[in-house]
Design an enzyme around this catalytic site. Structure first.
Site, PDB file in Angstrom:
ATOM      1  N   PHE A  58       0.859  -1.181   0.000  1.00 51.14           N
ATOM      2  CA  PHE A  58       0.000   0.000   0.000  1.00 51.14           C
ATOM      3  C   PHE A  58       0.896   1.232   0.000  1.00 51.14           C
ATOM      4  O   PHE A  58       1.619   1.488   0.959  1.00 51.14           O
ATOM      5  CB  PHE A  58      -0.942   0.053   1.207  1.00 51.14           C
ATOM      6  CG  PHE A  58      -1.850   1.258   1.147  1.00 51.14           C
ATOM      7  CD1 PHE A  58      -3.028   1.206   0.414  1.00 51.14           C
ATOM      8  CD2 PHE A  58      -1.511   2.440   1.775  1.00 51.14           C
ATOM      9  CE1 PHE A  58      -3.852   2.325   0.318  1.00 51.14           C
ATOM     10  CE2 PHE A  58      -2.325   3.561   1.685  1.00 51.14           C
ATOM     11  CZ  PHE A  58      -3.505   3.502   0.956  1.00 51.14           C
TER      12      PHE A  58
ATOM     13  N   LYS B  47       3.482  11.943   6.423  1.00 51.03           N
ATOM     14  CA  LYS B  47       2.740  11.858   7.677  1.00 51.03           C
ATOM     15  C   LYS B  47       3.431  12.594   8.826  1.00 51.03           C
ATOM     16  O   LYS B  47       3.358  13.802   8.930  1.00 51.03           O
ATOM     17  CB  LYS B  47       2.467  10.393   8.027  1.00 51.03           C
ATOM     18  CG  LYS B  47       1.541   9.683   7.037  1.00 51.03           C
ATOM     19  CD  LYS B  47       1.146   8.315   7.517  1.00 51.03           C
ATOM     20  CE  LYS B  47       0.319   7.554   6.506  1.00 51.03           C
ATOM     21  NZ  LYS B  47      -1.011   8.114   6.274  1.00 51.03           N
TER      22      LYS B  47
ATOM     23  N   ASP C 104       9.448   2.780   1.244  1.00 52.32           N
ATOM     24  CA  ASP C 104       8.337   3.650   1.626  1.00 52.32           C
ATOM     25  C   ASP C 104       8.187   3.607   3.141  1.00 52.32           C
ATOM     26  O   ASP C 104       7.677   2.643   3.711  1.00 52.32           O
ATOM     27  CB  ASP C 104       7.064   3.155   0.934  1.00 52.32           C
ATOM     28  CG  ASP C 104       5.825   3.966   1.326  1.00 52.32           C
ATOM     29  OD1 ASP C 104       5.914   4.829   2.213  1.00 52.32           O
ATOM     30  OD2 ASP C 104       4.747   3.696   0.757  1.00 52.32           O
TER      31      ASP C 104
END
Length: 409
Positions: free
Chosen positions: A142, A257, A228
């Site tokens: 994801f 984030k 990631d």
């Protein structure tokens, strides 16, 4: 304007779009590890906006910097220089140990940037024939929801009726070195792209040494190793980067984030000068990417993370949490165990992926004042802000234990 939870939910349903499947709680205020709904009910936040709020809700130091910068200059676009961007890039490089940084806004944008960098490097540095570059991804990944990113997804929810898809991706099983080595034999591979711990897939932690071996294979085949860390980075797993557990330095790291503490969307790609310099002026950019407000907020967010030893707290309390969840799992057939690192953990529910058991447990937790969300039907992800104290964690463990031990399917 005062609004009730019911009214807020109805407004979203009427005027918004289906996005996530949120719990029926309407939040109005946050502080540290706590959030309050519009009726004044108080909850522990055990999701942290998918690890964007590692520094806790509305950290006063970050808030102060945001207010001061917003009163001076918020946006220039990259048509001009600003007094904040160079400082922010320097801090990112020095903090994470890289030569160069490019700032964007969202995690998806960061991953898109990494894909473009890898492809251009593949053509200009590795000599891959035009338009034949391949990026290897892994199953259950994801990285975001753009059309390019979902072209590498194996999740039917992400892909059904969103094609046609972008070519140039090959997918191999996660945590499978033999499959990876076979795929890397293709001379047109420019990059290997993966999460060091698969968060959205259910906090899947690879075997020790997997990342190190993967990097060695990439080096052997002259392939960029792209990691990631949008969800796993910035102290979440008890290390500054989750890839630090394997003592490696990837060729690229994508962050987002929590590098801005939940105040403002900021993402980045960190890499070497050799890779970054394949971008020429005008070939990639963003109006808001690297804006002064985002840069100032990000620098303070990273500063408080370090000065308040949040990474170390995540490592220590993660050990406590998993030990207690293993004890709980041994007492009931409802649970299969726990996995994770630091304060990114998943409780495994003994039921099928298409069951509602995990969701129903989360509803019971909400009723007891703790907010968490299921993923893939039978997994509950627990990721509180890294400012949580041991006393607060023990209180949360008591809530989880009470709900699990008294739960009826």
């Amino acid at each position: 304007m005062t609004i009730s939870s019911k009214e807020a939910i109805e407004l979203e349903k009427k005027y918004g779009a289906n996005n996530y499947a949120p719990l029926p709680v309407v939040l109005e205020r946050g502080e540290g590890v706590f959030v309050w709904d519009v009726e004044g009910n108080k909850y522990y936040d055990f999701l942290s906006a998918y690890s964007a709020v590692n520094q806790g809700h509305v950290h006063p130091r970050i808030l102060d910097v945001m207010i001061k910068q917003a009163s001076k200059l918020t946006l220039t676009s990259r048509a001009f220089y600003s007094d904040q961007l160079g400082l922010a890039e320097k801090m990112l490089c020095e903090t994470f140990g890289f030569e160069r940084a490019i700032l964007m806004n969202t995690g998806a944008e960061g991953n898109e940037t990494a894909i473009k960098l890898a492809r251009k490097w593949g053509y200009e540095k590795k000599g891959i024939p035009a338009n034949e570059a391949v990026i290897i991804g892994v199953e259950k990944n994801f990285h975001g929801r753009t059309t390019t990113i979902i072209s590498a997804s194996t999740d039917p929810v992400a892909t059904t009726n969103f094609g046609p898809f972008m070519p140039g991706f090959e997918i191999v099983p996660y945590n499978d070195l033999s499959a990876l080595e076979e795929a890397l034999k293709n001379p047109n591979v420019a990059g290997l792209w993966l999460e060091p711990i698969q968060g959205e897939a259910g906090v899947y932690v690879p075997q020790d040494g997997y990342l190190k071996a993967a990097q060695e294979l990439c080096t052997k085949h002259n392939v960029l190793f792209m990691v990631d860390e949008v969800q796993t980075g910035v102290g979440r797993t008890g290390k500054l980067l989750a890839s630090d557990y394997d003592e490696i330095k990837p060729d690229m790291v994508i962050l987002g984030k929590a590098i801005s503490g939940g105040f403002y969307p900021v993402s980045c790609v960190l890499t070497s000068s050799e890779v970054m310099d394949v971008f020429n002026p005008g070939e990639h950019g963003s109006t808001y990417g690297g804006n002064p407000l985002g840069c100032a907020v990000m620098m303070e967010a990273l500063t408080v993370l370090k000065e308040e030893k949040m990474t170390e707290n995540a490592f220590r309390l993660g050990e406590v949490f998993r030990a207690r969840m293993e004890e709980l799992s041994a007492k009931t057939d409802l649970l299969l165990g726990v996995r994770g690192k630091g304060l990114l953990n998943a409780l495994l529910v003994n039921d099928s992926e298409d069951s509602k058991t995990a969701t129903n447990i989360c509803y019971k937790l909400m009723d007891k004042g703790l907010l968490a969300k299921p993923t893939h039907g039978n997994i509950i992800r627990f990721a509180p802000p890294l400012v949580i104290t041991e006393e607060q964690l023990e209180d949360c463990i008591t809530i989880i234990t009470d709900v699990v031990m008294n739960f009826e399917k």
